[in-house]
Motif scaffolding. Structure first.
Motif, PDB file in Angstrom:
ATOM      1  N   TYR A 236      49.240  28.708  39.975  1.00 32.14           N
ATOM      2  CA  TYR A 236      48.592  29.849  40.147  1.00 32.14           C
ATOM      3  C   TYR A 236      47.131  29.792  39.284  1.00 32.14           C
ATOM      4  CZ  TYR A 236      47.223  34.806  38.861  1.00 32.14           C
ATOM      5  OH  TYR A 236      46.664  36.159  38.945  1.00 32.14           O
ATOM      6  N   SER A 237      47.073  29.086  38.205  1.00 35.36           N
ATOM      7  CA  SER A 237      45.842  28.721  37.527  1.00 35.36           C
ATOM      8  C   SER A 237      45.184  27.747  38.661  1.00 35.36           C
ATOM      9  CB  SER A 237      46.248  27.907  36.240  1.00 35.36           C
ATOM     10  OG  SER A 237      46.650  26.748  36.519  1.00 35.36           O
ATOM     11  N   LEU A 238      45.490  26.721  39.214  1.00 37.55           N
ATOM     12  CA  LEU A 238      44.890  25.983  40.149  1.00 37.55           C
ATOM     13  C   LEU A 238      44.188  26.763  41.157  1.00 37.55           C
ATOM     14  CD1 LEU A 238      47.179  23.055  40.560  1.00 37.55           C
ATOM     15  CD2 LEU A 238      45.032  22.929  39.410  1.00 37.55           C
ATOM     16  N   VAL A 239      45.065  27.629  41.885  1.00 36.09           N
ATOM     17  CA  VAL A 239      44.320  28.510  43.082  1.00 36.09           C
ATOM     18  C   VAL A 239      43.162  29.337  42.430  1.00 36.09           C
ATOM     19  CG1 VAL A 239      44.872  30.818  44.507  1.00 36.09           C
ATOM     20  CG2 VAL A 239      46.336  28.854  44.226  1.00 36.09           C
ATOM     21  N   LEU A 240      43.292  30.125  41.107  1.00 32.99           N
ATOM     22  CA  LEU A 240      42.127  30.883  40.441  1.00 32.99           C
ATOM     23  C   LEU A 240      40.970  29.859  40.314  1.00 32.99           C
ATOM     24  CD1 LEU A 240      44.051  32.944  37.940  1.00 32.99           C
ATOM     25  CD2 LEU A 240      43.290  33.524  40.163  1.00 32.99           C
ATOM     26  N   MET A 241      41.250  28.612  39.853  1.00 35.33           N
ATOM     27  CA  MET A 241      40.030  27.663  39.629  1.00 35.33           C
ATOM     28  C   MET A 241      39.284  27.220  40.947  1.00 35.33           C
ATOM     29  SD  MET A 241      41.897  25.075  37.059  1.00 35.33           S
ATOM     30  CE  MET A 241      40.424  24.163  36.840  1.00 35.33           C
ATOM     31  N   VAL A 242      40.022  27.151  42.176  1.00 36.79           N
ATOM     32  CA  VAL A 242      39.379  27.069  43.399  1.00 36.79           C
ATOM     33  C   VAL A 242      38.627  28.357  43.648  1.00 36.79           C
ATOM     34  CG1 VAL A 242      39.609  26.584  45.594  1.00 36.79           C
ATOM     35  CG2 VAL A 242      41.101  25.298  44.128  1.00 36.79           C
ATOM     36  N   LEU A 243      39.188  29.398  43.581  1.00 37.77           N
ATOM     37  CA  LEU A 243      38.340  30.745  44.082  1.00 37.77           C
ATOM     38  C   LEU A 243      37.274  30.703  43.064  1.00 37.77           C
ATOM     39  CD1 LEU A 243      41.537  33.137  44.235  1.00 37.77           C
ATOM     40  CD2 LEU A 243      40.332  31.725  46.068  1.00 37.77           C
ATOM     41  N   HIS A 244      37.155  30.623  41.830  1.00 36.18           N
ATOM     42  CA  HIS A 244      36.266  30.718  40.953  1.00 36.18           C
ATOM     43  C   HIS A 244      35.109  29.910  41.299  1.00 36.18           C
ATOM     44  CE1 HIS A 244      33.619  30.907  37.351  1.00 36.18           C
ATOM     45  NE2 HIS A 244      33.656  29.591  37.279  1.00 36.18           N
ATOM     46  N   TYR A 245      35.373  28.613  41.646  1.00 36.00           N
ATOM     47  CA  TYR A 245      34.345  27.260  42.029  1.00 36.00           C
ATOM     48  C   TYR A 245      33.713  27.984  43.409  1.00 36.00           C
ATOM     49  CZ  TYR A 245      32.797  23.548  44.873  1.00 36.00           C
ATOM     50  OH  TYR A 245      32.160  22.791  45.767  1.00 36.00           O
ATOM     51  N   LEU A 246      34.385  28.461  44.307  1.00 35.38           N
ATOM     52  CA  LEU A 246      33.813  29.108  45.528  1.00 35.38           C
ATOM     53  C   LEU A 246      32.826  30.365  45.321  1.00 35.38           C
ATOM     54  CD1 LEU A 246      36.767  28.619  47.913  1.00 35.38           C
ATOM     55  CD2 LEU A 246      34.946  27.200  47.674  1.00 35.38           C
ATOM     56  N   GLN A 247      33.096  31.100  44.508  1.00 36.66           N
ATOM     57  CA  GLN A 247      32.585  32.035  44.042  1.00 36.66           C
ATOM     58  C   GLN A 247      31.262  31.852  43.114  1.00 36.66           C
ATOM     59  OE1 GLN A 247      35.280  34.336  41.628  1.00 36.66           O
ATOM     60  NE2 GLN A 247      35.722  35.663  43.302  1.00 36.66           N
ATOM     61  N   THR A 248      31.151  30.616  42.614  1.00 37.20           N
ATOM     62  CA  THR A 248      29.901  30.465  41.840  1.00 37.20           C
ATOM     63  C   THR A 248      28.929  29.486  42.377  1.00 37.20           C
ATOM     64  OG1 THR A 248      31.309  28.607  40.784  1.00 37.20           O
ATOM     65  CG2 THR A 248      31.248  30.743  39.404  1.00 37.20           C
ATOM     66  N   LEU A 249      29.061  29.337  43.890  1.00 32.11           N
ATOM     67  CA  LEU A 249      28.026  28.319  44.287  1.00 32.11           C
ATOM     68  C   LEU A 249      26.978  29.056  44.610  1.00 32.11           C
ATOM     69  CD1 LEU A 249      30.530  26.815  47.204  1.00 32.11           C
ATOM     70  CD2 LEU A 249      29.439  25.576  45.475  1.00 32.11           C
ATOM     71  N   PRO A 250      25.793  28.194  44.557  1.00 29.45           N
ATOM     72  CA  PRO A 250      24.489  28.731  44.646  1.00 29.45           C
ATOM     73  C   PRO A 250      24.605  29.773  46.232  1.00 29.45           C
ATOM     74  CG  PRO A 250      24.134  26.507  44.278  1.00 29.45           C
ATOM     75  CD  PRO A 250      25.809  26.866  44.407  1.00 29.45           C
ATOM     76  N   GLU A 251      24.995  29.421  47.034  1.00 20.53           N
ATOM     77  CA  GLU A 251      25.174  30.254  48.111  1.00 20.53           C
ATOM     78  C   GLU A 251      26.511  30.700  48.189  1.00 20.53           C
ATOM     79  OE1 GLU A 251      24.588  33.144  50.579  1.00 20.53           O
ATOM     80  OE2 GLU A 251      22.679  31.857  50.380  1.00 20.53           O
ATOM     81  N   PRO A 252      27.589  31.481  47.738  1.00 20.37           N
ATOM     82  CA  PRO A 252      28.730  31.727  47.433  1.00 20.37           C
ATOM     83  C   PRO A 252      29.527  31.652  48.915  1.00 20.37           C
ATOM     84  CG  PRO A 252      27.549  33.539  46.072  1.00 20.37           C
ATOM     85  CD  PRO A 252      26.479  32.744  46.806  1.00 20.37           C
ATOM     86  N   ILE A 253      30.814  31.195  48.657  1.00 20.09           N
ATOM     87  CA  ILE A 253      31.864  31.390  49.868  1.00 20.09           C
ATOM     88  C   ILE A 253      32.523  32.359  49.568  1.00 20.09           C
ATOM     89  CG2 ILE A 253      33.634  30.152  51.061  1.00 20.09           C
ATOM     90  CD1 ILE A 253      32.014  27.496  50.653  1.00 20.09           C
ATOM     91  N   LEU A 254      32.807  32.831  48.577  1.00 17.87           N
ATOM     92  CA  LEU A 254      33.637  34.289  48.161  1.00 17.87           C
ATOM     93  C   LEU A 254      32.805  35.136  47.336  1.00 17.87           C
ATOM     94  CD1 LEU A 254      37.254  32.432  47.733  1.00 17.87           C
ATOM     95  CD2 LEU A 254      36.504  33.589  49.605  1.00 17.87           C
ATOM     96  N   PRO A 255      33.303  36.314  47.475  1.00 20.42           N
ATOM     97  CA  PRO A 255      32.754  37.500  46.777  1.00 20.42           C
ATOM     98  C   PRO A 255      33.895  37.603  45.874  1.00 20.42           C
ATOM     99  CG  PRO A 255      33.603  38.605  48.457  1.00 20.42           C
ATOM    100  CD  PRO A 255      34.183  37.261  48.768  1.00 20.42           C
ATOM    101  N   SER A 256      33.401  38.890  44.852  1.00 17.45           N
ATOM    102  CA  SER A 256      34.689  39.299  43.977  1.00 17.45           C
ATOM    103  C   SER A 256      35.269  40.513  44.664  1.00 17.45           C
ATOM    104  CB  SER A 256      34.109  40.032  42.687  1.00 17.45           C
ATOM    105  OG  SER A 256      35.098  40.731  41.996  1.00 17.45           O
ATOM    106  N   LEU A 257      36.557  40.550  45.196  1.00 16.91           N
ATOM    107  CA  LEU A 257      37.116  41.540  45.852  1.00 16.91           C
ATOM    108  C   LEU A 257      37.166  42.880  45.099  1.00 16.91           C
ATOM    109  CD1 LEU A 257      39.640  39.672  48.305  1.00 16.91           C
ATOM    110  CD2 LEU A 257      37.179  40.642  48.817  1.00 16.91           C
ATOM    111  N   GLN A 258      37.546  42.602  43.837  1.00 16.72           N
ATOM    112  CA  GLN A 258      37.694  43.555  42.888  1.00 16.72           C
ATOM    113  C   GLN A 258      36.621  44.355  42.696  1.00 16.72           C
ATOM    114  OE1 GLN A 258      38.762  40.308  42.585  1.00 16.72           O
ATOM    115  NE2 GLN A 258      40.140  40.130  40.950  1.00 16.72           N
ATOM    116  N   LYS A 259      35.461  43.669  42.811  1.00 20.17           N
ATOM    117  CA  LYS A 259      34.277  44.740  42.636  1.00 20.17           C
ATOM    118  C   LYS A 259      33.799  45.285  43.884  1.00 20.17           C
ATOM    119  CE  LYS A 259      32.051  42.469  38.969  1.00 20.17           C
ATOM    120  NZ  LYS A 259      30.397  41.621  38.681  1.00 20.17           N
ATOM    121  N   ILE A 260      33.892  44.593  45.075  1.00 19.18           N
ATOM    122  CA  ILE A 260      33.597  45.219  46.283  1.00 19.18           C
ATOM    123  C   ILE A 260      34.497  46.412  46.813  1.00 19.18           C
ATOM    124  CG2 ILE A 260      33.272  44.734  48.668  1.00 19.18           C
ATOM    125  CD1 ILE A 260      32.305  41.973  48.049  1.00 19.18           C
TER     126      ILE A 260
END
Length: 450
Positions: free
Chosen positions: A348-372
């Motif tokens: 579970y922690s590894l999945v969250l680490m990957v999602l966080h990395y994809l969210q923090t790229l200069p051009e994000p690949i993922l958004p925050s679904l909880q916010k949208i």
């Protein structure tokens, strides 16, 4: 956030001379698929030798194909695989009283929802035994106020069709090959769902208003062919005391497995951790499967159900997410740092680490679904509605065209050189690194994940 391991400061990496082997070459990329028909599975389940060596004298049972949400029949297949990796150590090497790794958040309202429901009587079958209601001591009788309502319809997730990203370089192709070889197959999920359906029917003889949910990697989109099955028994949509009430219920379930279902459930063990579980194996399907499934059953860990479908939403909104997560999980297992019982990272922690990395790229690949989509991940949403959430989230169109190979390299670079472990905490909810809290539960922890 993590318990400090006994070998503090010495991560359990293999010696350097053992790290030279090629990670991708250590995993099978061509898995044979010897498929059995649905009827063959049914025949085998009811015509196997029991512990006494005699054929079980059980009436023949013929099942209709299980109908899923879209109305199309889904047949049960069995595709054995030579891959023998396991994310947990065997019982002989791991004490069963070890506490399982838990994740805490100082924003408990941000977790999310869903469920699995029993099939109608005409489309489900049970263990061929007569189970009488077990005696429930008065001090363990749960309060029926607030119990979940009886299930009405059959439910199972519609498969989500996705296309894989194009591989333009060798590393990206290796990531894709590994993903295709190791990702959980429909037959693997069907086998777990069949066991869940059977067990729910038997457990409802003790707790009539309960529901049994399949959760975790089996349903969140990040499962592999060797993923264990996590089950959550929901008796009421209210918190239960895990040390007393939940432990008492699990004791009754363990007794049911030992006394009435011993020919079908292998080695049920009650593990009294922070969230107690009953761990067991499905003995029937173990006979016919090279990769037997180990199950963990907890009571009323509703946050786990909600998080399952939050992750499922993230898994399918961008086609590079699932392959990248799987290769990171395999990499961690390969280096023996994917075992919470030894103080390392759980899946579970590894999945969250990957999602966080994809969210923090200069051009994000993922958004925050909880916010949208706050209404889709409302923690007050009733459980019988949560499974619909991933279907309501449209694909995310990112301008970032990085290949899987580039993203994999970037993942390691981000956490090795950019993320400040001493001052920051990983937050998928905020889609960024947030200041590390100073609460007592976060002190003296190596890695903090919200």
């Amino acid at each position: 956030m993590f318990p400090n391991p006994s070998n503090m400061g010495h991560p359990p990496f293999p010696p350097k001379h053992q790290q030279q082997s090629n990670f991708f070459n250590k995993h099978p990329l061509n898995i044979p698929s010897t498929l059995l028909s649905h009827q063959q599975i049914v025949d085998n389940l009811y015509n196997y030798q029991n512990a006494d060596g005699n054929l079980a004298t059980i009436p023949a049972v013929t099942l209709e194909p299980i109908a899923y949400g879209n109305g199309s029949p889904v047949h049960i297949y069995d595709a054995p695989t030579p891959f023998q990796g396991r994310k947990r150590l065997r019982e002989r090497s791991v004490p069963h009283n070890v506490k399982r790794q838990r994740f805490h958040s100082h924003h408990p309202e941000t977790t999310v929802v869903n469920q699995g429901v029993s099939l109608p009587a005409e489309r489900r079958y049970s263990f061929p035994v007569s189970v009488q209601s077990l005696h429930i001591p008065r001090n363990l009788e749960p309060d029926f106020t607030g119990w979940v309502s009886p299930l009405q319809d059959s439910f199972f997730l519609d498969p989500i069709e996705t296309t894989l990203p194009e591989a333009k370089d060798k590393l990206s192709q290796q990531v894709l090959d590994l993903f295709q070889a190791c990702q959980q197959q429909t037959c693997d999920l069907n086998r777990k769902e069949l066991c869940r359906t059977e067990l729910q029917r038997e457990i409802q003889r003790i707790f009539p208003q309960s529901r049994l949910f399949l959760v975790g990697s089996s349903l969140n989109g990040f499962g592999t062919r060797t993923s264990d099955g996590d089950l959550c028994l929901v008796v009421k949509e209210e918190p239960v005391n895990q040390k007393t009430e939940a432990s008492g219920m699990l004791s009754l379930i363990q007794k049911l497995f030992i006394t009435r279902l011993c020919n079908y459930i292998d080695r049920p063990q009650l593990i009294r951790a922070k969230v107690p579980i009953v761990r067991f194996r499905d003995k029937v399907r173990q006979v016919f499967c090279s990769n037997c499934v180990e199950f963990d059953l907890n009571v009323n860990n509703i946050v786990g159900i909600r998080n399952t479908f939050l992750l499922r939403a993230y898994a399918y909104i961008e086609n590079r997410v699932r392959p990248l997560v799987l290769v990171v999980k395999k990499w961690a297992s390969f280096h023996e740092i994917n075992d919470a019982s030894r103080g390392t990272l759980n899946s579970y922690s590894l999945v969250l680490m990957v999602l966080h990395y994809l969210q923090t790229l200069p051009e994000p690949i993922l958004p925050s679904l909880q916010k949208i989509y706050p209404e889709s991940f409302d923690p007050t949403m009733q459980l019988h509605l949560v499974h619909r959430v991933p279907r309501t989230i449209p694909p995310y169109l990112s301008k970032n065209g990085s290949s899987l190979g580039d993203l994999l390299i970037g993942f390691f670079k981000y956490y090795a050189t950019e993320f400040d472990w001493n001052r920051q905490m990983i937050s998928v909810r905020e889609a960024k690194a947030i200041p590390r809290p100073d609460g007592t539960e976060w002190r003296n922890k190596f890695i903090c994940v919200e």
